[in-house]
Each structure stands twice: as structure tokens, then as C-alpha cells.
Motif scaffolding. Structure first.
Motif, short mmCIF file in Angstrom:
data_model
loop_
_atom_site.label_atom_id
_atom_site.label_comp_id
_atom_site.label_asym_id
_atom_site.label_seq_id
_atom_site.Cartn_x
_atom_site.Cartn_y
_atom_site.Cartn_z
N ALA A 74 23.02 -45.65 51.97
CA ALA A 74 22.48 -45.90 50.52
C ALA A 74 20.84 -45.54 50.73
N GLN A 75 20.30 -45.46 51.70
CA GLN A 75 18.90 -45.21 51.85
C GLN A 75 19.10 -43.74 51.84
N GLN A 76 19.97 -42.98 52.67
CA GLN A 76 20.09 -41.55 52.73
C GLN A 76 20.12 -41.08 51.11
N LEU A 77 20.97 -41.72 50.62
CA LEU A 77 21.41 -41.35 49.20
C LEU A 77 20.13 -41.36 48.06
N LEU A 78 19.40 -42.42 48.57
CA LEU A 78 18.29 -42.73 47.73
C LEU A 78 17.10 -41.42 47.76
N GLU A 79 16.96 -41.06 49.28
CA GLU A 79 16.10 -40.05 49.97
C GLU A 79 16.57 -38.58 49.35
N ARG A 80 17.83 -38.41 49.54
CA ARG A 80 18.14 -37.08 49.15
C ARG A 80 18.89 -36.69 47.95
N HIS A 81 19.30 -37.57 47.38
CA HIS A 81 20.16 -37.38 46.27
C HIS A 81 19.79 -38.36 44.76
N GLN A 82 18.46 -38.86 44.94
CA GLN A 82 18.07 -39.76 43.73
C GLN A 82 18.86 -40.96 43.72
N GLY A 83 19.63 -41.24 44.46
CA GLY A 83 20.66 -42.64 44.32
C GLY A 83 21.91 -42.09 43.68
N GLN A 84 22.10 -40.75 43.44
CA GLN A 84 23.39 -40.52 42.79
C GLN A 84 24.09 -40.00 43.93
N PHE A 85 25.62 -40.36 43.65
CA PHE A 85 26.59 -39.87 44.86
C PHE A 85 26.92 -38.47 44.62
N PRO A 86 26.82 -37.69 45.73
CA PRO A 86 27.05 -36.32 45.37
C PRO A 86 28.68 -35.96 45.40
N SER A 87 29.12 -34.71 44.84
CA SER A 87 30.39 -34.42 44.75
C SER A 87 30.86 -33.27 45.58
N SER A 88 29.66 -33.00 46.46
CA SER A 88 29.80 -31.67 47.37
C SER A 88 30.53 -32.45 48.70
N PHE A 89 31.33 -31.88 49.14
CA PHE A 89 32.06 -32.17 50.36
C PHE A 89 31.04 -32.51 51.50
N ASP A 90 30.11 -31.37 51.77
CA ASP A 90 29.29 -31.44 52.78
C ASP A 90 28.14 -32.46 52.62
N ALA A 91 27.85 -32.69 51.66
CA ALA A 91 26.81 -33.86 51.33
C ALA A 91 27.42 -35.11 51.58
N VAL A 92 28.48 -35.23 51.20
CA VAL A 92 29.28 -36.60 51.35
C VAL A 92 29.24 -36.74 52.80
N MET A 93 29.96 -35.43 53.66
CA MET A 93 30.20 -35.95 55.00
C MET A 93 28.72 -35.94 55.69
N ALA A 94 27.55 -35.81 55.25
CA ALA A 94 26.54 -35.82 55.98
C ALA A 94 26.04 -37.24 55.98
N LEU A 95 26.46 -38.10 55.13
CA LEU A 95 26.20 -39.48 55.14
C LEU A 95 26.47 -40.40 56.33
N ALA A 96 25.68 -41.40 56.41
CA ALA A 96 26.02 -42.17 57.48
C ALA A 96 27.46 -42.84 57.35
N GLY A 97 28.34 -42.88 58.45
CA GLY A 97 29.68 -43.66 58.40
C GLY A 97 30.58 -42.98 57.51
N ILE A 98 30.69 -41.70 57.28
CA ILE A 98 31.64 -41.19 56.40
C ILE A 98 32.30 -39.95 57.24
N GLY A 99 33.56 -40.18 57.44
CA GLY A 99 34.14 -39.13 58.05
C GLY A 99 35.19 -38.42 56.99
N GLN A 100 36.09 -37.41 57.63
CA GLN A 100 36.85 -36.61 56.67
C GLN A 100 37.59 -37.41 55.80
N THR A 101 38.36 -38.24 56.36
CA THR A 101 39.49 -39.07 55.35
C THR A 101 38.54 -39.91 54.10
N THR A 102 37.53 -40.44 54.65
CA THR A 102 36.78 -41.27 53.69
C THR A 102 36.06 -40.54 52.45
#
Ligand code: SF4
Length: 390
Positions: free
Chosen positions: A123-151
Motif C-alpha cells: 500500500a505504501q508502494q502504491l502511494l509512492e509509485r501510483h498516487q494510491g491508484q491500483f495499476p492495470s499493468s501486469f509488470d507494475a502489479v508484479m513489482a508490488l510486495a507480496g504479489i506473485g503471478q497468480t495473485t
């Protein structure tokens, strides 16, 4: 990267394809009719799909929370936690700005606490990198803590209807049976991802992935798959060969270690109890607990508690009556907690092997996040110790 798709899409629902010849362990999805697989599964889902709270939203934040909670936990356990979490942290920003102790407290009882710590970090990464918005790019989502391919696939398909495959435990089982893979699924992950990509309905990825998970959770269940209710029965390789209860194959398991632990409920003269907060890493990192440690061979519970408390907190205690004995199973080991009342004798407690220590009144214990096994200790303290000491 979008998944590859290379199978024909030609059959109508009533046009049941025949089962192709199969060698042991071969995966024949490219030769099956994926059009039939998609249409039959989506038709089944329209009739039999479960109504779940996270399916009533398109908010990627809420869907992300549900995906992470569901990683190691059953749906019926997750539902109340999901609602409580969204009440407490309704947005990415609310989560990012929360104190970690607050986050762990809301997660308390779900286990695998690293998941909660990583949600907080992401959540802190989302605030820093994406202004608190959840990205729709696969690579940006995979770069978040705790998220693997199936999540990532689960979130992107459910929230944005994007064609990313998933491969959680339920899906592995269904696809391993569909293809009659005669090896443990974790040894055939590449192929299973390929199958999950190929069968995915790229026009309806949200519903298709949800349907696949529901099929595994409600019909193609681990012990007694209900093949007579399954939309894929006519093409299932395991069913055709009567292997449905033998597949998927499991990995050989080592015996689960069992640890005996001595635990101290240390009282001071003011009627307070000493608790400590674990270091941030590891299975129960950041959680509070009653101090103690592993009983060495030949050691009594009392001697263990005295030694551990001296090593961890540098104080002398007198070990008194037994309060409770608790058996608790984690995924890879079991513990027996031998819990004793203790009295503080000498020394100022030092946090030598933990992050923080506090003296708290028994009625304050519920404010702190404790692992599930320690919650039983609190209940025993509140049920027995307070009346005796008040
Ligand atoms: S036919 Fe049986 S084993 Fe095959 S996918 Fe369906 S429920 Fe699972």
C-alpha cells in the motif's frame, strides 16, 4: 505480457469432442477443443457460481485484499475478515498510513502474518509509485510486495477483465486432472501455466477465472470430486481413465517436526503481565507474545522457562503453577505450549531477542495483535487468573 493462445475455438456446447489418446503425464489441451471447455465452464458458472462479496465490486483494492487473504485460507474464514478489513482500511491510502500494529491486529487469527505486513508495504508502494491508484499493468502489479503471478492474474482479470491466467491450488488440481498429469503439479508448473493460458477465455477472463476457481472449490474437490456434476466430465482425462481420486499426485512428505515450548506469564507486583513484540521478520514477525522458548532435551518445563527468560529478558523469575497446555499446528510444524504463571523477582527486563517489551494489565491484552495460540493463553488468563488475583 499477454498469455499465448493457440487452440482452435470451434465446437458448440452440444458438440462434445472425443478424448484424444494420451501418454502418461502428457498434457493434451492443445488437442482438446478449448471452445467447448470455455463455453461449458461459463454456462456452468452462470448457474452454479458462488456469490462472494469480492465479486460484487470492481475495486482493485478490495479484490487485491481478497486475493491475498484467500492465498492460504478458506473462503468462509476470509469473508468476515474481508469485511472488517475494508471497514478499518477502506482505501489504499488508509492502509498505507495505518500503524503496522493496527494492521496485524485486524489480521489476527488469519495466520501467515507476512501477508499482512506485505499488504501494508505494498500500500505504501502504491502511494509512492501510483498516487494510491491500483495499476492495470501486469509488470507494475508484479513489482508490488507480496504479489506473485497468480495473485496478479486474479486481480487483473477480476478487477479489469484482462486476460491473465491464474494457477492457485484449486486450479492446479483441476488442470492436473483434466490433463491426467501423473506427477505432482509443482513439478509441472510450466505446463500447467501454459494450459491455464490456453483454456482462458480471452473474451470473458473475469468470469472464466472465477469459474475455474469455483470448479476446483466446489466440484473438483481434493478428496471426492463430483464428476457427475462437472461440465468438463466428457473431456476430462483423469475421469476417462478413472484416475480422478488418485490425481493430482502429491509430493512425498517428511514427518512434521513437533516442538515443546515453555512459556511464561510473568506477573509483577502491580498485577501487570510482561509481553514482548517479535522482530519484524519470520512467520509471526511483528506480533506480540508471551516470552519463552524451546525445551532442550532432558530439560524440565520450569528450567526451560527460567533459562529462556534470563537469556531473552535478563531477569530472574520464580516459575509457579501451570496455567494451560496448548497444542497448535502450523503448516510445517506443530508446537505444544506449556504455559506457567511466573513472578518477577529481580532485574529490569531488556529486549535482548525481541523488538519491544511492555508490562500490561490483563484487560489491556486484547488491544495487541497476538498469534492464535497465544489468544488461548489470554482467554485462560482472563478466565482464571484475574479473579484469583483481584
Ligand atoms: S471430471 Fe471430475 S476429475 Fe475431471 S475435472 Fe471434472 S470433477 Fe475434476
Amino acid at each position: 505480457m499477454l498469455p499465448t493462445f493457440r487452440c482452435a475455438d470451434s465446437a458448440s456446447l452440444g458438440d462434445i469432442p472425443s478424448i484424444p489418446p494420451l501418454e502418461d503425464g502428457a498434457c493434451s489441451i492443445p488437442t482438446l477443443d478449448v471452445g467447448f471447455l470455455r463455453r461449458s465452464l461459463l454456462a456452468w458458472y452462470a448457474q452454479q457460481g458462488r456469490s462472494l462479496p469480492w465479486r460484487e465490486t470492481r475495486d482493485p483494492y478490495a479484490i487485491w485484499i481478497s486475493e491475498v487473504m484467500l492465498q492460504q485460507t478458506q473462503v468462509k474464514t476470509v469473508i468476515p475478515y474481508y469485511h472488517r478489513w475494508l471497514e478499518q482500511f477502506p482505501t489504499v491510502t488508509a492502509l498505507a498510513q495505518a500503524d503496522q500494529q493496527q494492521v496485524l491486529k485486524v489480521w489476527q487469527g488469519l495466520g501467515y502474518y507476512a501477508r499482512a505486513r506485505r499488504l501494508h508495504q505494498a500500500a505504501q508502494q502504491l502511494l509512492e509509485r501510483h498516487q494510491g491508484q491500483f495499476p492495470s499493468s501486469f509488470d507494475a502489479v508484479m513489482a508490488l510486495a507480496g504479489i506473485g503471478q497468480t495473485t496478479a492474474g486474479g486481480i487483473l482479470s477480476a478487477a479489469f477483465n484482462l486476460p491473465y491466467p491464474i494457477l492457485d491450488g484449486n486450479v492446479k488440481r483441476v488442470l492436473a486432472r483434466l490433463c491426467a498429469i501423473q506427477e505432482p503439479p509443482n513439478r509441472r508448473l510450466k505446463q500447467l501455466w501454459q494450459v491455464s493460458s490456453e483454456v482462458l477465455d480471452t473474451q470473458h477472463p473475469r468470469d472464466f477465472n472465477q469459474a475455474l476457481m469455483d470448479l476446483g472449490a466446489t466440484v473438483c474437490t481434493p478428496k471426492q470430486p463430483q464428476c457427475d456434476r462437472c461440465p468438463w466430465q466428457s473431456v476430462c482425462q483423469a475421469y476417462a481413465r478413472n484416475l480422478q481420486t488418485q490425481l493430482p499426485m502429491s509430493e512425498p512428505r517428511n514427518p512434521i517436526p513437533h516442538k515443546q515450548i515453555g512459556v511464561a506469564v510473568i506477573w509483577n507486583e502491580q498485577g501487570q503481565i510482561l509481553i514482548d513484540r517479535r522482530r519484524p521478520e519470520g512467520l509471526l514477525g511483528g506480533m506480540w507474545e508471551f516470552p519463552g522458548g524451546k525445551i532442550e532435551p532432558g530439560e524440565t518445563v520450569e528450567a526451560c522457562i527460567q533459562r529462556e527468560i534470563q537469556e531473552e529478558l535478563a531477569i530472574d523469575i520464580a516459575v509457579g503453577d501451570r496455567l494451560i497446555v496448548i497444542d497448535h499446528a502450523y503448516s510445517h510444524f506443530r508446537v505444544t505450549l506449556n504455559v506457567h504463571h511466573c513472578s518477577h523477582l529481580n532485574g529490569d527486563p531488556q529486549p535482548l531477542e525481541c523488538d519491544e517489551i511492555r508490562w500490561v494489565r490483563p484487560d489491556e491484552l486484547e488491544q495487541y495483535p497476538f498469534p492464535k495460540a497465544n489468544v488461548q493463553i489470554i482467554e485462560a488468563i482472563l478466565a482464571t487468573a484475574i479473579p484469583a488475583r483481584s
